[in-house]
Design a protein around this motif. Structure first.
Motif, PDB file in Angstrom:
ATOM      1  N   LYS A 112      -9.544   6.384  -1.150  1.00  0.00           N
ATOM      2  CA  LYS A 112      -8.702   5.944  -2.263  1.00  0.00           C
ATOM      3  C   LYS A 112      -7.511   5.163  -1.721  1.00  0.00           C
ATOM      4  CE  LYS A 112      -6.390   7.688  -6.426  1.00  0.00           C
ATOM      5  NZ  LYS A 112      -6.025   8.913  -7.188  1.00  0.00           N
ATOM      6  N   ILE A 113      -7.309   3.962  -2.285  1.00  0.00           N
ATOM      7  CA  ILE A 113      -6.150   3.148  -1.926  1.00  0.00           C
ATOM      8  C   ILE A 113      -5.209   3.118  -3.128  1.00  0.00           C
ATOM      9  CG2 ILE A 113      -5.312   0.880  -1.223  1.00  0.00           C
ATOM     10  CD1 ILE A 113      -8.031   0.307  -0.004  1.00  0.00           C
ATOM     11  N   GLU A 114      -4.007   3.652  -2.944  1.00  0.00           N
ATOM     12  CA  GLU A 114      -2.974   3.574  -3.971  1.00  0.00           C
ATOM     13  C   GLU A 114      -2.034   2.437  -3.586  1.00  0.00           C
ATOM     14  OE1 GLU A 114      -1.251   7.473  -4.074  1.00  0.00           O
ATOM     15  OE2 GLU A 114      -2.837   8.261  -5.386  1.00  0.00           O
ATOM     16  N   TYR A 115      -1.750   1.527  -4.542  1.00  0.00           N
ATOM     17  CA  TYR A 115      -0.978   0.341  -4.197  1.00  0.00           C
ATOM     18  C   TYR A 115      -0.142  -0.151  -5.369  1.00  0.00           C
ATOM     19  CZ  TYR A 115      -4.656  -2.285  -6.696  1.00  0.00           C
ATOM     20  OH  TYR A 115      -5.519  -2.777  -7.642  1.00  0.00           O
ATOM     21  N   LEU A 116       0.743  -1.107  -5.075  1.00  0.00           N
ATOM     22  CA  LEU A 116       1.550  -1.765  -6.091  1.00  0.00           C
ATOM     23  C   LEU A 116       1.093  -3.206  -6.223  1.00  0.00           C
ATOM     24  CD1 LEU A 116       5.114  -0.540  -5.019  1.00  0.00           C
ATOM     25  CD2 LEU A 116       3.687   0.396  -6.850  1.00  0.00           C
ATOM     26  N   ASP A 117       0.994  -3.685  -7.484  1.00  0.00           N
ATOM     27  CA  ASP A 117       0.650  -5.092  -7.670  1.00  0.00           C
ATOM     28  C   ASP A 117       1.924  -5.937  -7.732  1.00  0.00           C
ATOM     29  OD1 ASP A 117       1.726  -4.842 -10.226  1.00  0.00           O
ATOM     30  OD2 ASP A 117      -0.214  -4.875 -11.250  1.00  0.00           O
ATOM     31  N   PRO A 167       1.964   0.594 -10.338  1.00  0.00           N
ATOM     32  CA  PRO A 167       1.107   1.405  -9.466  1.00  0.00           C
ATOM     33  C   PRO A 167      -0.356   1.333  -9.904  1.00  0.00           C
ATOM     34  CG  PRO A 167       3.003   2.664 -10.255  1.00  0.00           C
ATOM     35  CD  PRO A 167       2.946   1.420 -11.083  1.00  0.00           C
ATOM     36  N   LYS A 168      -1.237   1.109  -8.953  1.00  0.00           N
ATOM     37  CA  LYS A 168      -2.668   1.062  -9.225  1.00  0.00           C
ATOM     38  C   LYS A 168      -3.422   1.774  -8.109  1.00  0.00           C
ATOM     39  CE  LYS A 168      -2.808  -3.132 -12.041  1.00  0.00           C
ATOM     40  NZ  LYS A 168      -3.427  -4.474 -12.224  1.00  0.00           N
ATOM     41  N   SER A 169      -4.709   1.995  -8.340  1.00  0.00           N
ATOM     42  CA  SER A 169      -5.526   2.616  -7.286  1.00  0.00           C
ATOM     43  C   SER A 169      -6.960   2.133  -7.406  1.00  0.00           C
ATOM     44  CB  SER A 169      -5.482   4.140  -7.388  1.00  0.00           C
ATOM     45  OG  SER A 169      -6.124   4.594  -8.562  1.00  0.00           O
ATOM     46  N   VAL A 222       0.859  -1.186   0.000  1.00  0.00           N
ATOM     47  CA  VAL A 222       0.000   0.000   0.000  1.00  0.00           C
ATOM     48  C   VAL A 222       0.890   1.229   0.000  1.00  0.00           C
ATOM     49  CG1 VAL A 222      -1.737   1.312   1.261  1.00  0.00           C
ATOM     50  CG2 VAL A 222      -1.859  -1.180   1.226  1.00  0.00           C
ATOM     51  N   GLN A 223       0.739   2.066  -1.006  1.00  0.00           N
ATOM     52  CA  GLN A 223       1.532   3.287  -1.083  1.00  0.00           C
ATOM     53  C   GLN A 223       0.897   4.442  -0.331  1.00  0.00           C
ATOM     54  OE1 GLN A 223       1.632   3.293  -5.523  1.00  0.00           O
ATOM     55  NE2 GLN A 223       3.860   3.462  -5.285  1.00  0.00           N
ATOM     56  N   ASN A 224      -0.430   4.490  -0.375  1.00  0.00           N
ATOM     57  CA  ASN A 224      -1.084   5.656   0.208  1.00  0.00           C
ATOM     58  C   ASN A 224      -2.563   5.363   0.466  1.00  0.00           C
ATOM     59  OD1 ASN A 224      -1.152   8.212   1.210  1.00  0.00           O
ATOM     60  ND2 ASN A 224      -0.914   9.258  -0.753  1.00  0.00           N
TER      61      ASN A 224
END
Length: 433
Positions: free
Chosen positions: A337-342, A347-349, A319-321
């Motif tokens: 909003k969840i900003e994340y890495l797969d 990067p995805k959200s 989870v980035q943010n």
């Protein structure tokens, strides 16, 4: 069963689901207080049983009692008798879940659905309500609160809007999904008097019974109905301060929310009216922490990723943010909003909508409330947060009766009528039977 959009003119009988298919329970032990006076039917025909303790097991589409298999079993008791059901879940799906014994009056029905056991309790509404007040909260609650809780529970029940379990053949379940019902376990003389004193009394608005939903603690400001459920707005459920005077605060604004969750405004559900060290005696066996008006919960990056992956079934490794996008008037999150890495480091959200879903997704133990400020902590040289700290207000959705606030009002000398009209403004008390 209850009929929707119908105002009864006499006390109805209701059906309460005690053991549900989702509990994955395939056997149950029943202890009869007076087996000699019970009428036991299997496949709708009278049968004889021996002994006060019986065990019933699911065998495919049938249920077995001793060496015999049946499609259904019912046990009808005389007034004053009860059946103890061993190992019934309380707090289904929540962090305080546990198994308890419950003592039930009335009629018990047992059957199988797709190989899972269902146990239903049929009983008169007023008997049910006397038990709800001291199942939802402790029997130590002050008198006017118990009466207020009984009026609210009756109104919600008879409004009969949600009908979550009608497909399973009962009106409500025994737990927080509907209303907490633990039989006569905690029944007191006053709870019985409260049901008798308020018998047939409901809250009305525009000639309809009020859909009187409620939660443990609003955190200082009540929430609007339409921000929580996909229904038309209810004029009697608005953003309103849980206090004698309105607070001058706009919790849809991020900076004001940040300050709000760090303050102790003089709300009825705050320590100004009810000391947190006293909460356990009023909340009974659901209380674990004692701090619900303002609280702090931490979760690690690893824990958060695991929970999001399990709850949302998405490809996520970090989870980035976490970014609040939209808040309701009580500060509860409507969009996060969840900003994340797969797993490919792409990067995805995504957006999480509604208070309930935010609470479910952000913590394995289900956050008390989504009225939260989110702090993100980083370890040295790390590009993603190592820890997330949630500073929050309240416990539950915050609409309608704030149960801790109602106790605070009662302790301050407010009557049951003043309590219910505070939490459902514009409604009127009416006796329908």
């Amino acid at each position: 069963m209850l009929k929707p959009n119908t105002i009864p003119d006499k006390e109805p009988k209701i059906r309460v689901g005690i053991i549900l298919p989702e509990d994955k329970q395939r056997s149950v032990v029943l202890d009869l207080s007076n087996s000699a006076d019970c009428v036991v039917k299997a496949n709708d025909e009278n049968i004889e049983i021996t002994g006060d303790e019986i065990q019933i097991e699911v065998k495919g589409d049938n249920i077995s009692l001793g060496k015999n298999k049946y499609k259904n079993i019912s046990i009808e008791q005389k007034e004053g008798d009860y059946i103890t059901v061993k190992e019934v879940i309380a707090g289904r799906g929540f962090h305080w879940a546990k198994y308890i014994e419950v003592k039930l009056t009335g009629v018990l029905e047992i059957k199988s659905l797709d190989g899972e056991l269902i146990l239903i309790n049929q009983l008169p509404l007023e008997d049910y309500l006397a038990c709800v007040a001291t199942s939802e909260m402790s029997s130590e609650c002050p008198d006017s609160y118990i009466e207020a809780q009984t009026i609210v529970a009756r109104s919600w029940m008879l409004a009969n809007v949600e009908q979550k379990h009608v497909h399973l053949g009962f009106d409500v379940c025994n737990d927080d999904c509907c209303q907490r019902f633990q039989g006569i376990n905690n029944l007191t003389d006053f709870a019985q008097r409260a049901a008798k004193n308020t018998r047939g009394q409901v809250l009305m608005f525009d000639d309809m019974i009020v859909d009187a939903r409620y939660s443990k603690s609003c955190g200082g400001i009540m929430e609007k109905f339409e921000n929580l459920w996909e229904n038309d707005p209810k004029p009697y459920m608005q953003n309103k301060s849980d206090a004698p005077v309105e607070f001058n605060v706009d919790l849809t604004k991020e900076q004001e929310l940040k300050q709000w969750v760090r303050e102790m405004p003089e709300s009825f559900c705050s320590p100004h009216y009810i000391k947190e060290e006293d909460l356990h005696k009023y909340l009974g066996n659901v209380d674990e922490e004692g701090h619900y008006f303002r609280w702090t919960v931490e979760t690690t990056q690893k824990e958060l990723v695991k929970n999001i992956k399990e709850k949302l079934d998405i490809d996520i490794v970090a989870v980035q943010n976490l970014i609040p996008v939209k808040r309701a008037g009580s500060g509860r999150l409507l969009e996060l909003k969840i900003e994340y890495l797969d797993s490919d480091s792409t990067p995805k959200s995504m957006i999480i909508y509604k208070d309930y879903e935010v609470r479910r997704v952000l913590h394995k133990m289900f956050l008390y409330s989504s009225a939260i400020d989110i702090e993100q902590r980083y370890d040295e040289d790390e590009e993603v947060p190592s820890k997330f700290i949630f500073k929050g207000a309240g416990w539950g959705h915050g609409a309608g009766l704030c149960q801790i606030g109602g106790i605070g009002m009662s302790l301050a000398g407010y009557s049951s009528e003043e309590i219910v009209k505070h939490y459902y403004p514009g409604s009127e008390l009416e006796r329908i039977y």
